[in-house]
Design a protein around this motif. Sequence first.
Motif, PDB file in Angstrom:
ATOM      1  N   ASP A 178     -10.446 -13.087   0.393  1.00 52.80           N
ATOM      2  CA  ASP A 178     -10.492 -12.009   1.436  1.00 52.80           C
ATOM      3  C   ASP A 178      -8.822 -11.432   1.431  1.00 52.80           C
ATOM      4  OD1 ASP A 178     -13.309 -11.263   1.532  1.00 52.80           O
ATOM      5  OD2 ASP A 178     -13.108 -12.993   2.272  1.00 52.80           O
ATOM      6  N   ALA A 179      -8.587 -10.622   1.428  1.00 49.48           N
ATOM      7  CA  ALA A 179      -7.158 -10.088   1.320  1.00 49.48           C
ATOM      8  C   ALA A 179      -6.972  -8.817   2.457  1.00 49.48           C
ATOM      9  CB  ALA A 179      -6.631  -9.617   0.201  1.00 49.48           C
ATOM     10  N   MET A 180      -5.938  -9.584   3.154  1.00 53.38           N
ATOM     11  CA  MET A 180      -5.236  -8.097   3.523  1.00 53.38           C
ATOM     12  C   MET A 180      -3.805  -7.739   2.638  1.00 53.38           C
ATOM     13  SD  MET A 180      -4.081  -7.162   7.388  1.00 53.38           S
ATOM     14  CE  MET A 180      -2.882  -8.027   7.600  1.00 53.38           C
ATOM     15  N   ILE A 181      -3.613  -6.404   2.330  1.00 54.51           N
ATOM     16  CA  ILE A 181      -2.522  -5.679   1.691  1.00 54.51           C
ATOM     17  C   ILE A 181      -2.278  -4.739   2.093  1.00 54.51           C
ATOM     18  CG2 ILE A 181      -2.536  -5.203  -0.561  1.00 54.51           C
ATOM     19  CD1 ILE A 181      -4.900  -6.639  -2.130  1.00 54.51           C
ATOM     20  N   ASP A 182      -0.570  -4.616   2.280  1.00 51.87           N
ATOM     21  CA  ASP A 182       0.198  -3.882   2.197  1.00 51.87           C
ATOM     22  C   ASP A 182       0.854  -3.964   1.173  1.00 51.87           C
ATOM     23  OD1 ASP A 182      -0.236  -4.020   5.226  1.00 51.87           O
ATOM     24  OD2 ASP A 182       1.575  -3.938   5.309  1.00 51.87           O
ATOM     25  N   LEU A 183       1.547  -2.123   0.887  1.00 50.74           N
ATOM     26  CA  LEU A 183       1.855  -1.619   0.036  1.00 50.74           C
ATOM     27  C   LEU A 183       3.314  -0.696   0.551  1.00 50.74           C
ATOM     28  CD1 LEU A 183      -1.157  -0.306  -2.461  1.00 50.74           C
ATOM     29  CD2 LEU A 183       0.491  -2.580  -2.666  1.00 50.74           C
ATOM     30  N   ASN A 184       3.998  -0.924  -0.214  1.00 51.64           N
ATOM     31  CA  ASN A 184       5.726  -0.489   0.065  1.00 51.64           C
ATOM     32  C   ASN A 184       6.070   0.008  -0.386  1.00 51.64           C
ATOM     33  OD1 ASN A 184       6.174  -0.936   3.887  1.00 51.64           O
ATOM     34  ND2 ASN A 184       5.259  -2.916   2.404  1.00 51.64           N
ATOM     35  N   PRO A 185       6.056   1.650  -1.002  1.00 56.52           N
ATOM     36  CA  PRO A 185       7.224   1.522  -1.917  1.00 56.52           C
ATOM     37  C   PRO A 185       8.516   1.540  -1.442  1.00 56.52           C
ATOM     38  CG  PRO A 185       6.295   3.788  -0.412  1.00 56.52           C
ATOM     39  CD  PRO A 185       5.525   2.434   0.136  1.00 56.52           C
ATOM     40  N   VAL A 186       9.273   1.363  -2.654  1.00 56.43           N
ATOM     41  CA  VAL A 186      10.710   0.825  -2.102  1.00 56.43           C
ATOM     42  C   VAL A 186      11.648   1.475  -3.634  1.00 56.43           C
ATOM     43  CG1 VAL A 186      10.412  -0.975  -0.740  1.00 56.43           C
ATOM     44  CG2 VAL A 186      10.988  -1.511  -3.075  1.00 56.43           C
ATOM     45  N   ILE A 187      12.910   1.916  -3.859  1.00 55.31           N
ATOM     46  CA  ILE A 187      13.974   1.482  -4.667  1.00 55.31           C
ATOM     47  C   ILE A 187      14.446   0.481  -5.253  1.00 55.31           C
ATOM     48  CG2 ILE A 187      15.662   3.217  -5.347  1.00 55.31           C
ATOM     49  CD1 ILE A 187      13.070   4.758  -4.728  1.00 55.31           C
ATOM     50  N   TYR A 188      14.310   0.192  -6.036  1.00 57.30           N
ATOM     51  CA  TYR A 188      14.773  -1.153  -7.272  1.00 57.30           C
ATOM     52  C   TYR A 188      15.458  -1.434  -8.058  1.00 57.30           C
ATOM     53  CZ  TYR A 188      15.401  -6.119  -8.306  1.00 57.30           C
ATOM     54  OH  TYR A 188      16.219  -7.294  -8.883  1.00 57.30           O
ATOM     55  N   LYS A 189      16.677  -1.233  -8.080  1.00 53.56           N
ATOM     56  CA  LYS A 189      17.292  -1.007  -9.488  1.00 53.56           C
ATOM     57  C   LYS A 189      17.392   0.599 -10.051  1.00 53.56           C
ATOM     58  CE  LYS A 189      17.794  -5.515 -11.564  1.00 53.56           C
ATOM     59  NZ  LYS A 189      17.336  -6.572 -12.829  1.00 53.56           N
ATOM     60  N   GLU A 190      17.428   1.599  -8.750  1.00 52.37           N
ATOM     61  CA  GLU A 190      17.440   3.029  -8.827  1.00 52.37           C
ATOM     62  C   GLU A 190      15.701   3.926  -9.043  1.00 52.37           C
ATOM     63  OE1 GLU A 190      21.173   3.688 -11.280  1.00 52.37           O
ATOM     64  OE2 GLU A 190      22.165   4.178  -9.397  1.00 52.37           O
ATOM     65  N   THR A 191      14.805   2.296  -9.312  1.00 50.15           N
ATOM     66  CA  THR A 191      13.478   3.320 -10.346  1.00 50.15           C
ATOM     67  C   THR A 191      13.024   3.013  -8.686  1.00 50.15           C
ATOM     68  OG1 THR A 191      12.775   1.316 -11.261  1.00 50.15           O
ATOM     69  CG2 THR A 191      14.128   2.932 -12.129  1.00 50.15           C
ATOM     70  N   LEU A 192      11.883   3.099  -8.821  1.00 48.94           N
ATOM     71  CA  LEU A 192      10.719   3.572  -7.950  1.00 48.94           C
ATOM     72  C   LEU A 192       9.860   2.189  -8.187  1.00 48.94           C
ATOM     73  CD1 LEU A 192       8.203   4.410  -5.471  1.00 48.94           C
ATOM     74  CD2 LEU A 192       7.161   5.961  -7.047  1.00 48.94           C
ATOM     75  N   HIS A 193       9.759   1.346  -7.327  1.00 42.35           N
ATOM     76  CA  HIS A 193       8.963   0.087  -7.069  1.00 42.35           C
ATOM     77  C   HIS A 193       8.141   0.272  -5.927  1.00 42.35           C
ATOM     78  CE1 HIS A 193      11.965  -1.227 -10.176  1.00 42.35           C
ATOM     79  NE2 HIS A 193      11.119  -2.334 -10.382  1.00 42.35           N
ATOM     80  N   LEU A 218       6.461  -2.743  -2.947  1.00 40.23           N
ATOM     81  CA  LEU A 218       6.719  -3.994  -2.462  1.00 40.23           C
ATOM     82  C   LEU A 218       5.110  -4.637  -1.996  1.00 40.23           C
ATOM     83  CD1 LEU A 218       7.983  -7.122  -1.504  1.00 40.23           C
ATOM     84  CD2 LEU A 218       9.251  -5.473   0.444  1.00 40.23           C
ATOM     85  N   CYS A 219       4.795  -5.351  -2.923  1.00 46.91           N
ATOM     86  CA  CYS A 219       2.747  -5.666  -2.311  1.00 46.91           C
ATOM     87  C   CYS A 219       3.090  -7.149  -1.146  1.00 46.91           C
ATOM     88  CB  CYS A 219       2.255  -5.847  -3.462  1.00 46.91           C
ATOM     89  SG  CYS A 219       0.480  -5.923  -3.079  1.00 46.91           S
ATOM     90  N   SER A 220       2.658  -6.881  -0.034  1.00 50.51           N
ATOM     91  CA  SER A 220       2.531  -8.018   0.877  1.00 50.51           C
ATOM     92  C   SER A 220       1.020  -8.651   0.775  1.00 50.51           C
ATOM     93  CB  SER A 220       3.073  -7.489   2.106  1.00 50.51           C
ATOM     94  OG  SER A 220       4.933  -7.577   1.971  1.00 50.51           O
ATOM     95  N   ILE A 221       0.557  -9.518   0.615  1.00 50.20           N
ATOM     96  CA  ILE A 221      -0.357 -10.184   0.365  1.00 50.20           C
ATOM     97  C   ILE A 221      -1.224 -11.316   1.228  1.00 50.20           C
ATOM     98  CG2 ILE A 221      -2.490 -10.842  -0.857  1.00 50.20           C
ATOM     99  CD1 ILE A 221      -0.835  -9.287  -3.249  1.00 50.20           C
ATOM    100  N   ILE A 222      -1.982 -11.331   2.463  1.00 49.51           N
ATOM    101  CA  ILE A 222      -2.284 -12.323   3.222  1.00 49.51           C
ATOM    102  C   ILE A 222      -3.746 -12.569   2.812  1.00 49.51           C
ATOM    103  CG2 ILE A 222      -2.599 -12.494   5.673  1.00 49.51           C
ATOM    104  CD1 ILE A 222      -0.636  -9.954   6.537  1.00 49.51           C
ATOM    105  N   ASP A 223      -3.807 -13.576   2.624  1.00 53.19           N
ATOM    106  CA  ASP A 223      -5.011 -14.328   3.027  1.00 53.19           C
ATOM    107  C   ASP A 223      -5.669 -14.286   4.041  1.00 53.19           C
ATOM    108  OD1 ASP A 223      -7.126 -16.022   2.218  1.00 53.19           O
ATOM    109  OD2 ASP A 223      -6.647 -17.621   0.799  1.00 53.19           O
ATOM    110  N   VAL A 224      -6.823 -13.784   4.276  1.00 52.68           N
ATOM    111  CA  VAL A 224      -7.753 -13.567   5.330  1.00 52.68           C
ATOM    112  C   VAL A 224      -8.825 -14.101   5.291  1.00 52.68           C
ATOM    113  CG1 VAL A 224      -6.704 -12.205   6.683  1.00 52.68           C
ATOM    114  CG2 VAL A 224      -7.937 -11.074   4.985  1.00 52.68           C
ATOM    115  N   THR A 225      -9.375 -15.162   4.480  1.00 56.60           N
ATOM    116  CA  THR A 225     -10.581 -15.705   4.214  1.00 56.60           C
ATOM    117  C   THR A 225     -11.808 -16.620   5.314  1.00 56.60           C
ATOM    118  OG1 THR A 225     -10.314 -15.504   1.987  1.00 56.60           O
ATOM    119  CG2 THR A 225     -12.005 -16.740   2.458  1.00 56.60           C
ATOM    120  N   GLU A 226      -9.831 -17.154   5.436  1.00 55.35           N
ATOM    121  CA  GLU A 226     -10.639 -17.807   7.622  1.00 55.35           C
ATOM    122  C   GLU A 226     -11.530 -16.964   8.464  1.00 55.35           C
ATOM    123  OE1 GLU A 226     -11.411 -21.252   7.336  1.00 55.35           O
ATOM    124  OE2 GLU A 226     -11.125 -20.811   4.936  1.00 55.35           O
TER     125      GLU A 226
END
Length: 306
Positions: A107-122, A124-132
């Motif tokens: 089970d996971a909680m996921i954050d999606l954060n759009p950023v500019i990296y090397k002048e293109t859209l990327h 940043l995906c943060s994933i926290i394991d919330v199984t417990e």
Amino acid sequence: MKGITPSKKQNLPILTEQDIKSLSLYAYAALLINTSSAIVYANSDACDLFGYSQLDFQSLKLEELMPKHFRKKHGLLMQSFLDAPYHKRMSWKKNIKIETKDGLKRDAMIDLNPVIYKETLHVLCSIIDVTERMQYEKGLNSKVDIAKLDVVAARFFFKSALSFEDSVSNSLKTICEVLGYFVGHLYYPNESETLLLPTDIWYFENEEKIKSFKDVSMRTNFKMDEGLPGRVWKSKMPAWIEDVRKDENFLRLEACEALNIYTAIAFPVIVNNKVIAVLELFHRSAKSTDDELLRHFMVISEQLCR
């Protein structure tokens, strides 16, 4: 993909190489994804969570970290997100699942954060394991559900028209499913009460996956105080092993390692002050000893011997 407009692009944070290095200090898994969903960077926590090396990640796409049945849909959702990117938090309460290299679902909680990296859209995906956390949220250690499990277990044993063996099997299934243990097994003492013998009473999520462990267990008898079942047999008390790899008295270590088993718990069924059976449960996470849950097993044991 429609692409991102210049005005929207200007409003997105810019990710520098120094920022990339700082991801290694995050206290959770972090992945940098390009617009093709290819993984550009993974920090060490992501490697620990998913079981892939940083080199492995370079050949993976984000959807490959999702359960197989969801990958196609995830690809469509990701494209829709990239057409109009914004900070998006996918709550763990929505039953978000990830899949590790060895096929385990978490089970996971996921954050999606759009950023500019090397002048293109990327992204940043943060994933926290919330199984417990999910297990606690479902009330697995709450007094209410512990009481419910006590009642269910007692009902299976003593208020059912089923045979004793069928009642034990149903009880083992209920306990494993409520507490989230993926394997459960029952031992009986032999007639001379010199050995604990394996039985055909099992609970498992997938028999094929546990075949090697089951085969070893079915060939293993325990003397009193030998191994986890023997320890419980002698003490007449539940026992908890947080990590079987660190327990010198655990006899099926190789088979457990093959299944990535960490935690093992066992408790006795007692009638007239005599142990008539020992139930054992196995979990793939290293779970710290829970005194409340151990007391709960004693309550179950007391109910079963009435």
